[in-house]
Scaffold this motif. Structure first.
Motif, PDB file in Angstrom:
ATOM      1  N   HIS A 203       2.425   5.133  36.197  1.00 19.30           N
ATOM      2  CA  HIS A 203       3.026   4.941  37.384  1.00 19.30           C
ATOM      3  C   HIS A 203       4.638   4.715  36.938  1.00 19.30           C
ATOM      4  CE1 HIS A 203      -0.680   3.193  39.484  1.00 19.30           C
ATOM      5  NE2 HIS A 203      -0.420   4.565  39.751  1.00 19.30           N
TER       6      HIS A 203
ATOM      7  N   GLU B 236       6.532   1.609  36.738  1.00 18.83           N
ATOM      8  CA  GLU B 236       5.887   0.467  36.161  1.00 18.83           C
ATOM      9  C   GLU B 236       6.240   0.715  34.568  1.00 18.83           C
ATOM     10  OE1 GLU B 236       1.868   0.191  37.638  1.00 18.83           O
ATOM     11  OE2 GLU B 236       2.408   0.207  39.462  1.00 18.83           O
TER      12      GLU B 236
ATOM     13  N   ARG C  19       6.632   5.511  41.976  1.00 19.76           N
ATOM     14  CA  ARG C  19       5.062   5.369  41.122  1.00 19.76           C
ATOM     15  C   ARG C  19       4.641   6.729  40.934  1.00 19.76           C
ATOM     16  NH1 ARG C  19       1.003   1.674  42.173  1.00 19.76           N
ATOM     17  NH2 ARG C  19      -1.001   2.642  42.540  1.00 19.76           N
TER      18      ARG C  19
ATOM     19  N   HIS D 102       0.418  -1.083  32.865  1.00 18.62           N
ATOM     20  CA  HIS D 102       0.967  -1.009  34.280  1.00 18.62           C
ATOM     21  C   HIS D 102       1.619  -2.245  34.656  1.00 18.62           C
ATOM     22  CE1 HIS D 102      -1.193   2.680  36.063  1.00 18.62           C
ATOM     23  NE2 HIS D 102      -1.897   2.455  34.864  1.00 18.62           N
ATOM     24  N   THR D 103       2.328  -2.600  35.611  1.00 22.48           N
ATOM     25  CA  THR D 103       2.880  -3.797  36.063  1.00 22.48           C
ATOM     26  C   THR D 103       2.466  -3.967  37.550  1.00 22.48           C
ATOM     27  OG1 THR D 103       4.966  -2.770  36.679  1.00 22.48           O
ATOM     28  CG2 THR D 103       4.890  -3.590  34.564  1.00 22.48           C
TER      29      THR D 103
ATOM     30  N   GLU E 270      -1.879  -5.176  33.575  1.00 25.30           N
ATOM     31  CA  GLU E 270      -0.890  -5.249  34.355  1.00 25.30           C
ATOM     32  C   GLU E 270       0.309  -6.211  34.011  1.00 25.30           C
ATOM     33  OE1 GLU E 270      -0.563  -3.540  37.204  1.00 25.30           O
ATOM     34  OE2 GLU E 270      -2.436  -2.800  37.593  1.00 25.30           O
TER      35      GLU E 270
HETATM   36 ZN   LIG Z   1       0.098   0.985  38.118  1.00 22.51          ZN
END
Ligand SMILES: [Zn+2]
Length: 711
Positions: free
Chosen positions: A123, A126, A181, A318-319, A430
């Motif tokens: 994304h 992120e 994203r 990801h975040t 994440e």
């Molecule tokens: Zn993500």
């Protein structure tokens, strides 16, 4: 809220890191890297190119594809290019790659070692993961040769690091200042015959695309009581006496169709585009694509995984949130093999929680008492999967499947795809939890925690960054919406780990975890190999052999001559912690079990007993898997799934259709041997001094060779 001086903490952090790693600070850091701001696409590319140039012996840069806007997607391979080997280098008869097949790339030595895929920015907005990737690259290349833990990892394992899966999304988010994203697509989203003509706009020309807030009776936001910069989102039916606001991205109607930002570069959500549990785009914002793997970025990754079957571990960064999703999201937990559950939770999850500083479930600490925990949960839990396991998954280590409502959360996700289709220990992390990753950050609990964190973050950037990351609201007259204000977080600082100390904290934790996981992978060794000359003869077929158990009886021929009758024995061991296949991986028809060849000059070597190619099944690892009992059986299988061959695909005994006269039926097939060790034996007639070679090859566990001289 009180925060301690950040400079002091930074030095403590550097000091601790050095102690932890046992490295000399900057011992061999040929390419400097800083985490005081985000790299974005351009600086990331520059950095990995510089690393590949500075460390040619332990890195290789591969372009695995291009984005829709033509930006390259890179994988930096980190592995000692001078160690390791592949079956292609030794076993010519099976080698398709040398027979002019153009679309299969020749195998590199690093494909003969266990592989660990690590990637960021799937994304585009992120990008904390991109920074973690660069941090890991730096640790590996600059620690190589001086750090006693890192050096063997680079010698014996392969890291495939792809810092930017989604170049266009990242480029727009950092270099372009528009949080994106998805990937980019040249697509006519609103059907007006024009492409990407109505994206966000910097209305007030301050160089940032922030937010526009305006009074709106139907608005879902109010201004926060304590910090008037903060907009608070109301619940669906929540009443308020305060003025209501709507908040939108800074944007106007560029094409005069009455809508804002409806035709931007924004394309497909890549983590909904993978070929597992993929679902049609219809009705889904952010797009799963026209078909699975339709995006060039996910396609490039699929192709890379297909050509690099040594990948056993995969990490998709990801975040945000500060937790990890292990599979599954697209299907319930009981579709996982119980052994994989145990490895994921009790080995990896336990370590992960330790690293991020969260409580480890009691059941993980007492895996022998799982039955007791299951009984207790029957009384207290409504989550049937938790009852099956014996524990609820903790906040920090979870699945994205909605267990309470028994509903799949998502579709087309990379992690599920890698686990279910390839048999890879894949996880999605994440990154970024300010309450854990910023030292001295206040801890909030309860209903109001989210808002409290938002306030504290604003205060943090006031104190530590002179308030430069948040643009104060200023009145602005919007061409369509009228009076309002423009302001808010500069997008790149809104939801990723803050550059500097906080980001380094995040990087350090996840480097520790990546290193731990790489250290779990198999390590195949030929611990003993012998070639014993039994006698010599004039006729290669002269040896008459019979075997009963371990006892080999040889009836000698009468003549003495140019052939040596040789007994070759070898012990093959997996000295790594985990097995050469994920339990799921052993089920998959696309995976190869471990094998061994005895190779010699075909004109000069005759096999009297045993075939040149032998199957070994799956070599288990040396680690005891906590909380797992081998006879527990697999997940409930639907008839369709049974087609994969059940859980014992590699254990099926091979019954030869016709025994050769020299092969006795009581010979013990290697694949029937269990555990991390295999004993293999051959009897061959060798002409002259022609050497013999034992080649052991495991798809995920690596390839290893031993040469035997016959004298
Ligand atoms: Zn993500």
């Amino acid at each position: 809220m009180k925060l301690r001086s950040s400079k002091k903490r930074w030095w403590i952090c550097v000091f601790c890191t050095c102690l932890l790693l046992g490295a000399h600070p900057g011992a061999a850091q040929k390419v400097k890297v800083s985490f005081n701001d985000y790299h974005g696409y351009t600086a990331t590319t520059k950095y990995i190119k510089a690393v590949a140039k500075a460390y040619p012996k332990i890195t290789e840069l591969i372009e695995i594809g291009k984005s829709n806007m033509g930006r390259s997607i890179y994988v930096l391979v980190v592995s000692n290019m001078g160690t390791g080997t592949t079956i292609d280098a030794h076993v010519e008869l099976r080698n398709m790659r040398k027979e002019g097949v153009q679309n299969v790339i020749p195998m590199k030595t690093y494909q003969g070692k266990p592989g660990h895929w690590i990637c960021g920015s799937t994304h585009g907005n992120e990008y904390t993961g991109t920074e973690v990737c660069l941090y890991i690259i730096d640790k590996l290349v600059s620690g190589y040769g001086s750090d006693s833990e890192i050096t063997p990892l680079v010698d014996d394992k392969t890291f495939y690091i792809c810092p930017v899966v989604n170049p266009d999304g990242l480029y727009n988010s950092i270099e372009g200042g528009i949080s994106q994203r998805q990937n980019s697509m040249e697509k006519d989203d609103d059907g007006d015959g024009r492409i990407n003509e109505d994206g966000p706009d910097d209305l007030n020309g301050d160089g940032h695309i922030t937010r526009f807030r305006y009074k709106d009776k139907k608005g879902r936001y109010v201004i926060d009581d304590e910090d008037s910069r903060l907009m608070v989102r109301l619940g669906r039916n929540e009443k308020t006496t305060k003025p209501r606001y709507s908040v939108i991205t800074e944007d106007k109607d560029n094409d005069g169709d009455g809508e804002h930002g409806e035709d931007s570069e924004r394309g497909i959500d890549l983590n909904r585009n993978f070929a597992e549990g993929w679902f049609t785009e219809k009705g889904m914002a952010g797009g799963s694509g026209d078909y699975a793997m339709s995006a060039p970025e996910s396609h490039a990754i699929a192709e890379f995984f297909t050509n690099h079957r040594n990948i056993l571990m995969a990490q998709f960064y990801h975040t945000s949130g500060g937790f990890t999703y292990r599979p599954l999201g697209t299907a319930p937990h009981d579709k996982l093999h119980p052994k994989d559950v145990a490895v994921f939770d009790m080995i990896m999850g336990k370590k992960y929680l330790e690293i991020i500083g969260e409580d480890i479930p009691e059941a993980w600490q007492k895996p022998d008492s799982l039955d007791k925990f299951k009984e207790e949960l029957k009384k207290t839990s409504k989550n049937k999967y938790a009852i099956q396991r014996g524990y609820e998954l903790p906040r920090g280590w979870r699945v994205s499947y909605n267990e309470r409502n028994d509903r799949r959360y998502s579709y087309g996700m990379a992690t599920d795809w890698a686990y279910l289709q390839y048999g890879i220990y894949s996880i999605t992390t994440e990154l970024w939890n300010p309450q854990k990753d910023i030292e001295g950050f206040p801890q909030f609990k309860g209903e109001d925690a989210r808002r409290q964190v938002q306030r504290a973050l604003l205060k943090y950037q006031d104190e530590e960054h002179e308030g430069k990351w948040f643009i104060p609201w200023k009145t602005y007259k919007h061409p369509e919406l009228g009076e309002g204000e423009i302001g808010g977080w500069i997008p790149k600082y809104r939801s990723n780990a803050y550059p500097g100390e906080a980001l380094i904290n995040v990087c350090e934790k996840h480097w520790q975890f990546a290193r731990f996981r790489a250290g779990l992978t198999p390590n195949i060794v030929i611990t003993e190999a012998q070639a014993k000359i039994l006698y010599t003869t004039n006729n290669a077929r002269d040896g008459v052999v019979s075997q009963k158990g371990d006892q080999v009886t040889i009836k000698r021929g009468k003549s003495k001559g140019k052939y040596k009758i040789v007994e070759v024995t070898a012990t093959i061991e997996n000295k790594g912690k985990l097995a050469t296949h994920v339990a799921r991986g052993a089920q998959l028809a696309c995976n190869r079990e471990d094998v061994v060849w005895l190779i010699g000059d075909r004109e000069k070597v005759t096999f009297l007993q045993g075939t040149p190619f032998r199957k070994l099944g799956v070599l288990e690892g040396i680690a005891k898997i906590p909380g797992y009992r081998a006879r527990e059986g697999g997940p409930s299988q639907t008839p369709r799934q049974r087609g994969y061959g059940g859980f014992r695909r590699f254990r099926m005994p091979e019954v030869p259709k016709k025994l050769s006269p020299r092969q006795k039926s009581d010979e013990k097939p290697e694949e029937k041997q269990k555990g991390p060790k295999r004993e293999v034996k051959w009897l061959v007639a060798v002409e002259g001094d022609s050497p013999l070679k034992i080649v052991v090859s495991s798809q995920n566990g690596g390839t290893t060779v031993k040469t035997l001289s016959i004298k």
